[in-house]
Design a protein around this motif. Structure first.
Motif, PDB file in Angstrom:
ATOM      1  N   GLU A   1      -3.596   0.777  -3.107  1.00  0.00           N
ATOM      2  CA  GLU A   1      -3.150  -0.758  -3.159  1.00  0.00           C
ATOM      3  C   GLU A   1      -3.324  -1.446  -4.489  1.00  0.00           C
ATOM      4  O   GLU A   1      -4.275  -1.334  -5.128  1.00  0.00           O
ATOM      5  CB  GLU A   1      -4.209  -1.466  -2.019  1.00  0.00           C
ATOM      6  CG  GLU A   1      -3.714  -2.853  -1.712  1.00  0.00           C
ATOM      7  CD  GLU A   1      -4.509  -3.493  -0.491  1.00  0.00           C
ATOM      8  OE1 GLU A   1      -4.318  -4.487  -0.039  1.00  0.00           O
ATOM      9  OE2 GLU A   1      -5.580  -2.889  -0.276  1.00  0.00           O
TER      10      GLU A   1
ATOM     11  N   GLU B   1      -5.046   6.335  -0.009  1.00  0.00           N
ATOM     12  CA  GLU B   1      -4.585   5.151   0.113  1.00  0.00           C
ATOM     13  C   GLU B   1      -4.637   4.345  -0.958  1.00  0.00           C
ATOM     14  O   GLU B   1      -5.878   4.009  -1.524  1.00  0.00           O
ATOM     15  CB  GLU B   1      -5.394   4.275   1.275  1.00  0.00           C
ATOM     16  CG  GLU B   1      -4.793   2.967   1.581  1.00  0.00           C
ATOM     17  CD  GLU B   1      -5.533   2.207   2.858  1.00  0.00           C
ATOM     18  OE1 GLU B   1      -5.888   1.051   2.571  1.00  0.00           O
ATOM     19  OE2 GLU B   1      -5.975   2.856   3.723  1.00  0.00           O
TER      20      GLU B   1
ATOM     21  N   LYS C   1       1.054  -0.962  -0.043  1.00  0.00           N
ATOM     22  CA  LYS C   1      -0.038   0.130   0.005  1.00  0.00           C
ATOM     23  C   LYS C   1       0.819   1.113  -0.025  1.00  0.00           C
ATOM     24  O   LYS C   1       1.853   1.295   0.705  1.00  0.00           O
ATOM     25  CB  LYS C   1      -0.748   0.181   1.164  1.00  0.00           C
ATOM     26  CG  LYS C   1      -1.892  -0.844   1.438  1.00  0.00           C
ATOM     27  CD  LYS C   1      -2.589  -0.764   2.570  1.00  0.00           C
ATOM     28  CE  LYS C   1      -4.067  -1.846   2.448  1.00  0.00           C
ATOM     29  NZ  LYS C   1      -4.732  -1.819   3.769  1.00  0.00           N
TER      30      LYS C   1
END
Length: 284
Positions: A44, A42, A2
């Motif tokens: 990912e 964020e 991440k």
């Protein structure tokens, strides 16, 4: 893996429009800096080749209308990345507010995916990519304080302004940047702000002079359309702001304050006008 990125809001200490260009855009001259009000992203990696965006904010699009989505799609296509990405956007910057929230999200997405996918794209190249998404994105890639020219994509980084408090207030209306520029008559602007005066005040770190040099020619369009923006400016001055200006095409108004003791009074007083009020620092 991440990665996390912060996407700060920007304000215009100075916004001047020099002329309308043959390509339909306006030739601008701006001094922009960032404040400590920020979205957080964020990112990912996904094994399947798709882009998914989520957010706690129920009022923003999560598809191709979202600039962060467009940034992810652009970098994937340009660099032939076959992995997908899941992006969570923690939204704090008001939308359609003249604070470049969407542009800063796009810039943060480009920076973050450059790291996540280890693409090693140089900052200048990221700025060129950003310019394809919007005029404020190149500035948001690097942040700091800069003079922006052209459509806003030609940047000259300068010293940070004198540190101060910034109280931001957004009335409960949205303003279309395209609509404001569409109504602007560049050859009929009544008063152009002085870039030289603004740069002198920053160079000498003279806060009162910086407040005097604030200027935004788009106020000539937005204020008659939305009288509540003018009322907000007047309220800020009465509450003790030392410099007041509309940011971008509006409707957010910011007040600059040198003493922390004034901040609470301004914040509480402005909450009577609108719910979206923020007391932050310059991000220097």
């Amino acid at each position: 893996m991440k990665v996390y990125e912060k996407a700060p809001a920007k304000i215009n200490l100075l916004l001047d429009v020099l002329r309308k260009r043959e390509d339909g855009f306006h030739e601008v001259e701006m001094v922009m800096t960032m404040v400590d009000l920020a979205d957080r992203l964020e990112m990912e990696e996904l094994s399947r080749d798709t882009i998914i965006i989520s957010s706690q904010a129920g009022y923003i699009p999560l598809d191709e209308k979202n600039l962060a989505f467009q940034a992810a799609k652009l970098i994937k296509e340009r660099y032939e990345v076959k992995q997908g990405v899941y992006i969570h956007l923690d939204k704090k910057i008001p939308v359609a507010a003249g604070l470049a929230g969407g542009s800063s999200d796009a810039a943060a997405t480009l920076r973050g995916l450059n790291r996540l996918w280890q693409l090693n794209i140089a900052e200048e190249e990221l700025q060129l990519l950003g310019a394809e998404l919007g005029s404020d994105v190149p500035f948001c890639i690097t942040g700091g304080t800069a003079i922006a020219r052209g459509r806003g994509e030609k940047l000259e980084h300068i010293s940070n302004p004198p540190q101060c408090w910034v109280v931001l207030a957004k009335p409960p209306i949205n303003v279309s940047t395209a609509d404001v520029y569409g109504r602007l008559r560049a050859n009929a602007i009544r008063q152009h702000p002085s870039l030289d005066a603004m740069l002198r005040s920053i160079q000498t770190q003279q806060f009162p002079d910086m407040c005097q040099a604030l200027g935004n020619v788009l106020e000539e369009v937005t204020l008659p359309m939305h009288p509540e923006v003018q009322q907000l400016k007047e309220a800020m001055l009465k509450l003790g702001a030392e410099g007041v200006l509309m940011s971008g095409s509006g409707p957010t108004v910011f007040g600059l304050v040198s003493k922390e003791s004034k901040v609470a009074r301004m914040y509480n007083g402005l909450r009577g006008f609108c719910k979206e009020v923020y007391a932050v620092r310059l991000l220097t």
